[in-house]
Design a protein around this motif. Structure first.
Motif, PDB file in Angstrom:
ATOM      1  N   VAL A  93       9.793  53.822  38.737  1.00 35.00           N
ATOM      2  CA  VAL A  93      10.527  52.564  39.197  1.00 35.00           C
ATOM      3  C   VAL A  93      10.900  51.989  37.666  1.00 35.00           C
ATOM      4  CG1 VAL A  93       9.584  49.984  40.186  1.00 35.00           C
ATOM      5  CG2 VAL A  93       9.373  51.802  41.775  1.00 35.00           C
ATOM      6  N   ILE A  94       9.617  51.836  36.836  1.00 37.81           N
ATOM      7  CA  ILE A  94       9.918  51.426  35.236  1.00 37.81           C
ATOM      8  C   ILE A  94      11.638  51.829  34.732  1.00 37.81           C
ATOM      9  CG2 ILE A  94       9.060  50.912  33.107  1.00 37.81           C
ATOM     10  CD1 ILE A  94       6.423  50.533  34.347  1.00 37.81           C
TER      11      ILE A  94
ATOM     12  N   GLU B  86      24.735  59.996  33.628  1.00 39.47           N
ATOM     13  CA  GLU B  86      25.947  60.308  33.447  1.00 39.47           C
ATOM     14  C   GLU B  86      27.181  61.678  33.885  1.00 39.47           C
ATOM     15  OE1 GLU B  86      27.309  60.455  29.038  1.00 39.47           O
ATOM     16  OE2 GLU B  86      26.203  58.815  28.740  1.00 39.47           O
ATOM     17  N   ALA B  87      26.033  62.766  34.222  1.00 37.88           N
ATOM     18  CA  ALA B  87      26.798  63.788  34.728  1.00 37.88           C
ATOM     19  C   ALA B  87      26.777  62.954  36.302  1.00 37.88           C
ATOM     20  CB  ALA B  87      26.895  64.805  34.635  1.00 37.88           C
ATOM     21  N   ALA B  88      25.649  62.638  36.647  1.00 42.29           N
ATOM     22  CA  ALA B  88      25.327  62.756  38.346  1.00 42.29           C
ATOM     23  C   ALA B  88      25.299  60.875  37.842  1.00 42.29           C
ATOM     24  CB  ALA B  88      23.636  62.230  38.433  1.00 42.29           C
TER      25      ALA B  88
ATOM     26  N   LEU C  99      18.179  57.019  44.182  1.00 41.18           N
ATOM     27  CA  LEU C  99      17.611  58.258  44.959  1.00 41.18           C
ATOM     28  C   LEU C  99      17.474  59.592  43.996  1.00 41.18           C
ATOM     29  CD1 LEU C  99      16.901  56.372  48.461  1.00 41.18           C
ATOM     30  CD2 LEU C  99      15.267  56.446  46.399  1.00 41.18           C
ATOM     31  N   GLN C 100      19.177  59.942  44.572  1.00 41.32           N
ATOM     32  CA  GLN C 100      19.423  61.430  44.520  1.00 41.32           C
ATOM     33  C   GLN C 100      19.011  61.572  43.061  1.00 41.32           C
ATOM     34  OE1 GLN C 100      23.123  60.656  45.527  1.00 41.32           O
ATOM     35  NE2 GLN C 100      22.700  62.261  47.774  1.00 41.32           N
TER      36      GLN C 100
ATOM     37  N   ILE D 270      12.346  63.704  38.818  1.00 43.74           N
ATOM     38  CA  ILE D 270      11.207  64.497  38.959  1.00 43.74           C
ATOM     39  C   ILE D 270      11.581  65.791  38.475  1.00 43.74           C
ATOM     40  CG2 ILE D 270      10.400  65.314  40.995  1.00 43.74           C
ATOM     41  CD1 ILE D 270      10.931  62.934  42.709  1.00 43.74           C
ATOM     42  N   PRO D 271      12.211  66.486  38.552  1.00 44.86           N
ATOM     43  CA  PRO D 271      12.248  67.966  38.381  1.00 44.86           C
ATOM     44  C   PRO D 271      11.906  67.566  36.177  1.00 44.86           C
ATOM     45  CG  PRO D 271      14.333  67.986  39.194  1.00 44.86           C
ATOM     46  CD  PRO D 271      13.670  66.422  38.917  1.00 44.86           C
ATOM     47  N   ALA D 272      12.125  66.321  35.410  1.00 40.13           N
ATOM     48  CA  ALA D 272      11.964  66.541  34.474  1.00 40.13           C
ATOM     49  C   ALA D 272       9.905  65.581  34.230  1.00 40.13           C
ATOM     50  CB  ALA D 272      12.704  65.636  33.280  1.00 40.13           C
TER      51      ALA D 272
END
Length: 325
Positions: free
Chosen positions: A121-122, A218-220, A228-229, A236-238
């Motif tokens: 969130v932060i 930027e790509a996303a 959310l995506q 989350i993967p990071a």
């Protein structure tokens, strides 16, 4: 006419034999001499760990001896597993294990999830001033003393004059003794523990998110990903490697329920659910002077924690290729 075909004798091999490889002691001395500044910085920490973590292990043998004040730690009669069997056969054994596991696992699960959620969130807050304000507000409870936290709980949750109980009474919920009820003690402990440490524990996740390349965001965004995506496929993967390491470390103390806070929150009404291994060990060892028995209980607790640590590390190593060793 004959031709001599004698070949000259080969010259003797005068090359010097290779010098023997330096021993471990010589290599260690050479390493210390080369990096003595780093070793000097590390020396206080090493000394602290040796004095307060390894030297006390000498007293583990007390769990296998009948302690005698006049004979010291090593002079008592050897009794083997007597005190371990006594603890396993105690009528309080399963109650202590249940209370410890319930409080520890509830604190571990919620205390593991909430810092991740707060960090995500932060990380989505774009205005730096608001971001710093949120971080400061969430960090501050970590620096409040445990004694003060328990005092705040007793003031706010007092069944007669507590602020929270009065607010609940206004909505029709009256007569609840949060700290004196066996059904509400564990939720109050877990919620206060999570509230106090969530902000501080989120720092390491924010540091991991700070290392994510801006090109990924930027790509996303160019691909039309929503927030959310982006959180699901980038943030989350990071965080997964950091999450796995912290989970393994937390599993190593799964039965080490905070003694100070539980002990301060205990009373005769909530004792059936608040008596855990750490408080029982204190009462048996310090108050009742059963030093051998309390040492056996503490050693049992440590062995179980170590087993959880090894098991969690092996599972994480096979599932995600991330582990401590």
């Amino acid at each position: 006419m004959s031709v001599r075909t004698d070949t000259p004798a080969p010259a003797p091999d005068t090359a010097a034999p290779p010098a023997p490889a330096p021993g471990r002691g010589a290599r260690l001395r050479r390493h210390v001499a080369r990096y003595w500044q780093l070793w000097a910085m590390l020396a206080p920490a090493l000394g602290f760990v040796i004095v307060f973590a390894y030297v006390p292990m000498y007293g583990i043998q007390l769990a296998f001896r009948e302690f005698d004040f006049s004979a010291g730690l090593t002079g008592g009669k050897w009794v083997g597993l007597k005190y371990f069997i006594q603890f396993f056969e105690s009528p309080l054994f399963w109650d202590l294990m249940r209370n410890t596991v319930v409080i520890s696992m509830a604190t571990l699960v919620l205390g593991f999830i909430t810092p991740i959620f707060l960090a995500l969130v932060i990380n989505q807050i774009l205005r730096s001033r608001i971001k710093r304000a949120v971080q400061t507000i969430t960090y501050l409870p970590h620096f409040i003393s445990i004694v003060v936290i328990v005092g705040m709980l007793q003031v706010f949750l007092s069944p007669t004059s507590g602020l929270i109980t009065r607010v609940l009474a206004f909505f029709g919920i009256d007569g609840v003794n949060f700290l004196g009820s066996t059904s509400t003690f564990v939720p109050m402990y877990v919620i206060s523990e999570v509230w106090q440490h969530t902000g501080w524990n989120s720092i390491i996740y924010l540091a991991a998110l700070a290392g994510v390349s801006t090109h990924l965001y930027e790509a996303a965004k160019i691909d039309g990903a929503s927030k959310l995506q982006i959180i699901r496929h980038v943030d989350i993967p990071a965080l997964v490697p950091t999450m796995v390491i912290l989970l393994i470390l937390n599993m190593g103390g799964v039965l080490n329920t905070g003694f100070e806070k539980v002990f301060l929150m205990q009373n005769t009404l909530n004792l059936p659910v608040s008596e855990v291994i750490s408080t029982y060990t204190y009462k048996i060892g310090i108050l009742s002077s059963q030093f051998s028995y309390s040492t056996a209980i503490g050693l049992f607790n440590t062995v179980i924690n170590f087993g959880f640590l090894v098991l969690a590390n092996q599972i994480a190593k096979r599932a995600s290729d991330t582990s401590l060793w």
